[in-house]
Write a protein that holds these residues in place. Structure first.
Motif, PDB file in Angstrom:
ATOM      1  N   VAL A 122       9.230  -0.418  19.153  1.00  0.00           N
ATOM      2  CA  VAL A 122      10.685  -0.580  19.192  1.00  0.00           C
ATOM      3  C   VAL A 122      11.092  -1.803  18.381  1.00  0.00           C
ATOM      4  N   GLU A 123      10.172  -2.771  18.318  1.00  0.00           N
ATOM      5  CA  GLU A 123      10.388  -4.003  17.552  1.00  0.00           C
ATOM      6  C   GLU A 123       9.240  -4.178  16.565  1.00  0.00           C
ATOM      7  N   ASN A 124       9.489  -4.930  15.514  1.00  0.00           N
ATOM      8  CA  ASN A 124       8.472  -5.133  14.485  1.00  0.00           C
ATOM      9  C   ASN A 124       7.423  -6.141  14.975  1.00  0.00           C
ATOM     10  N   PRO A 125       6.165  -5.716  15.109  1.00  0.00           N
ATOM     11  CA  PRO A 125       5.126  -6.672  15.519  1.00  0.00           C
ATOM     12  C   PRO A 125       5.039  -7.878  14.593  1.00  0.00           C
ATOM     13  N   TYR A 126       5.415  -7.704  13.312  1.00  0.00           N
ATOM     14  CA  TYR A 126       5.284  -8.793  12.356  1.00  0.00           C
ATOM     15  C   TYR A 126       6.454  -9.766  12.394  1.00  0.00           C
ATOM     16  N   ASP A 127       7.358  -9.558  13.337  1.00  0.00           N
ATOM     17  CA  ASP A 127       8.371 -10.564  13.660  1.00  0.00           C
ATOM     18  C   ASP A 127       7.953 -11.408  14.862  1.00  0.00           C
ATOM     19  N   ALA A 135      -4.847  29.438  25.142  1.00  0.00           N
ATOM     20  CA  ALA A 135      -5.103  29.222  23.717  1.00  0.00           C
ATOM     21  C   ALA A 135      -6.100  28.094  23.455  1.00  0.00           C
ATOM     22  N   CYS A 136      -6.727  27.578  24.511  1.00  0.00           N
ATOM     23  CA  CYS A 136      -7.595  26.403  24.342  1.00  0.00           C
ATOM     24  C   CYS A 136      -9.029  26.744  23.957  1.00  0.00           C
ATOM     25  N   GLU A 137      -9.337  27.994  23.777  1.00  0.00           N
ATOM     26  CA  GLU A 137     -10.642  28.405  23.244  1.00  0.00           C
ATOM     27  C   GLU A 137     -11.814  27.893  24.081  1.00  0.00           C
ATOM     28  N   GLY A 138     -11.758  28.129  25.369  1.00  0.00           N
ATOM     29  CA  GLY A 138     -12.886  27.793  26.219  1.00  0.00           C
ATOM     30  C   GLY A 138     -12.805  26.453  26.909  1.00  0.00           C
ATOM     31  N   ALA A 139     -11.793  25.642  26.626  1.00  0.00           N
ATOM     32  CA  ALA A 139     -11.634  24.350  27.303  1.00  0.00           C
ATOM     33  C   ALA A 139     -10.680  24.502  28.487  1.00  0.00           C
ATOM     34  N   ASP A 140     -10.964  23.750  29.550  1.00  0.00           N
ATOM     35  CA  ASP A 140     -10.085  23.752  30.725  1.00  0.00           C
ATOM     36  C   ASP A 140      -9.023  22.665  30.637  1.00  0.00           C
ATOM     37  N   TRP A 141      -9.340  21.606  29.870  1.00  0.00           N
ATOM     38  CA  TRP A 141      -8.446  20.454  29.754  1.00  0.00           C
ATOM     39  C   TRP A 141      -8.321  20.061  28.287  1.00  0.00           C
ATOM     40  N   GLN A 142      -7.162  19.505  27.941  1.00  0.00           N
ATOM     41  CA  GLN A 142      -7.001  18.979  26.592  1.00  0.00           C
ATOM     42  C   GLN A 142      -6.416  17.564  26.692  1.00  0.00           C
ATOM     43  N   SER A 143      -6.942  16.676  25.849  1.00  0.00           N
ATOM     44  CA  SER A 143      -6.495  15.282  25.891  1.00  0.00           C
ATOM     45  C   SER A 143      -6.045  14.842  24.511  1.00  0.00           C
ATOM     46  N   TYR A 144      -5.054  13.967  24.515  1.00  0.00           N
ATOM     47  CA  TYR A 144      -4.469  13.413  23.302  1.00  0.00           C
ATOM     48  C   TYR A 144      -4.699  11.907  23.330  1.00  0.00           C
ATOM     49  N   TRP A 145      -5.351  11.388  22.298  1.00  0.00           N
ATOM     50  CA  TRP A 145      -5.704   9.973  22.221  1.00  0.00           C
ATOM     51  C   TRP A 145      -4.857   9.308  21.142  1.00  0.00           C
ATOM     52  N   ALA A 146      -3.998   8.402  21.543  1.00  0.00           N
ATOM     53  CA  ALA A 146      -3.148   7.676  20.600  1.00  0.00           C
ATOM     54  C   ALA A 146      -3.619   6.233  20.495  1.00  0.00           C
ATOM     55  N   ALA A 147      -3.609   5.701  19.271  1.00  0.00           N
ATOM     56  CA  ALA A 147      -4.029   4.314  19.048  1.00  0.00           C
ATOM     57  C   ALA A 147      -3.226   3.721  17.898  1.00  0.00           C
ATOM     58  N   MET A 148      -2.880   2.462  18.029  1.00  0.00           N
ATOM     59  CA  MET A 148      -2.157   1.769  16.960  1.00  0.00           C
ATOM     60  C   MET A 148      -2.662   0.338  16.851  1.00  0.00           C
ATOM     61  N   THR A 149      -2.899  -0.105  15.612  1.00  0.00           N
ATOM     62  CA  THR A 149      -3.370  -1.464  15.371  1.00  0.00           C
ATOM     63  C   THR A 149      -2.388  -2.247  14.518  1.00  0.00           C
ATOM     64  N   PHE A 150      -2.382  -3.558  14.750  1.00  0.00           N
ATOM     65  CA  PHE A 150      -1.625  -4.519  13.953  1.00  0.00           C
ATOM     66  C   PHE A 150      -2.245  -5.883  14.226  1.00  0.00           C
ATOM     67  N   ALA A 151      -1.728  -6.903  13.618  1.00  0.00           N
ATOM     68  CA  ALA A 151      -2.264  -8.248  13.844  1.00  0.00           C
ATOM     69  C   ALA A 151      -1.117  -9.209  14.136  1.00  0.00           C
ATOM     70  N   ILE A 152      -1.429 -10.253  14.866  1.00  0.00           N
ATOM     71  CA  ILE A 152      -0.489 -11.323  15.181  1.00  0.00           C
ATOM     72  C   ILE A 152      -1.098 -12.642  14.708  1.00  0.00           C
ATOM     73  N   LYS A 153      -0.277 -13.439  14.029  1.00  0.00           N
ATOM     74  CA  LYS A 153      -0.778 -14.751  13.589  1.00  0.00           C
ATOM     75  C   LYS A 153       0.258 -15.828  13.850  1.00  0.00           C
TER      76      LYS A 153
END
Length: 270
Positions: A178-183, A252-270
């Motif tokens: 929602v806000e810029n990490p680089y601020d 429609a899951c082709e043999g799977a009982d569960w489906q998971s979504y993995w989200a990741a985001m990287t940035f740096a702070i200095k």
């Protein structure tokens, strides 16, 4: 013969340990802050809480999306990937601004024992799946799961800021600041929205990891009714924001009982 058996046993133990713990993916440039014209490789790692166990190469069959977004537009990077090579790609820009990289990986499939599955669910804040499996009478059954990865990273070139940080790419599960990490500076707070299929995801446990030199710390947060988690930027260094969402599969899951979504985001702070 005994020595060879011992070696094989040790190797198997190490392999199982790696497979059970090194399950997070993230994008990470060698440098998050660049000068105009300076270059950096963008790498994809697998590991645990910013502790990389392996750098992953480009796999065309597993990569359904690879993009760069900036104030100048949106650029498809799939054609720049070279099968089996690392890093994923190299980046440089003569223009200052904020640059957003996004990678989506196709479905992978896994079967886990009840104990391993429950351990992983508790570790990633998904006790609701444990409760659902109990309700369905599946607590003692192996779990068949399919999972996909949705990775993003922010790179800052020069001092010029723009709104690229807040762009939604359209991933099935996505983290949008929602806000810029680089601020931001160490000690400040950062709000990030978590979107599942484009809609805010409330009540989701998410994690923020920070690595400074060889020290890595992690903290859990929960999204509010609008899908926003407010992260305390406790230190400078490399930051990884991550979350996993799991749901029951349909036919429609082709043999799977569960489906998971993995989200990741990287940035740096200095």
């Amino acid at each position: 013969m005994r020595a060879s058996r011992l070696f094989a046993a040790i190797f198997l133990m190490l392999f199982v340990s790696l497979c059970s713990s090194a399950h997070e993916y993230w994008l990470e440039p060698d440098k998050f802050f660049l000068e105009a014209g300076e270059s950096t490789p963008i790498r994809m790692f697998v590991g645990e809480k910013l502790k990389a166990e392996e750098e992953r190469s480009f796999q065309a069959s597993k990569t359904s999306l690879m993009k760069m977004l900036s104030a100048a537009g949106e650029f498809n990077l799939l054609s720049s990937g070279r099968e089996g090579e690392t890093p994923l790609f190299s980046f440089s820009s003569n223009q200052e601004g904020t640059f957003l990289f996004a990678v989506e990986r196709n479905w992978s499939y896994i079967t886990l024992s009840p104990a391993k599955f429950e351990e992983y669910l508790r570790e990633d804040g998904m006790e609701y799946i444990i409760a659902e499996r109990k309700k369905l009478g599946e607590s003692e059954k192996d779990a068949k799961e399919r999972y996909s990865r949705y990775l993003k990273s922010l790179v800052q070139v020069g001092d010029k800021r723009d709104k690229t940080f807040s762009r939604a790419v359209g991933l099935a599960f996505e983290i949008v600041p929602v806000e810029n990490p680089y601020d931001k500076k160490p000690g400040s707070k950062l709000r990030l929205r978590f979107l599942l299929r484009g809609k805010p995801l409330p009540g989701k446990i998410v994690f923020a990891d920070v690595r400074n030199a060889d020290k890595t710390t992690s903290r859990a947060y929960t999204t509010d009714p609008t899908g926003i988690a407010t992260i305390e930027l406790s230190a400078n260094g490399t930051w990884l924001i991550r979350a996993v969402h799991m749901e029951r599969c349909d036919r429609a899951c082709e043999g799977a009982d569960w489906q998971s979504y993995w989200a990741a985001m990287t940035f740096a702070i200095k």
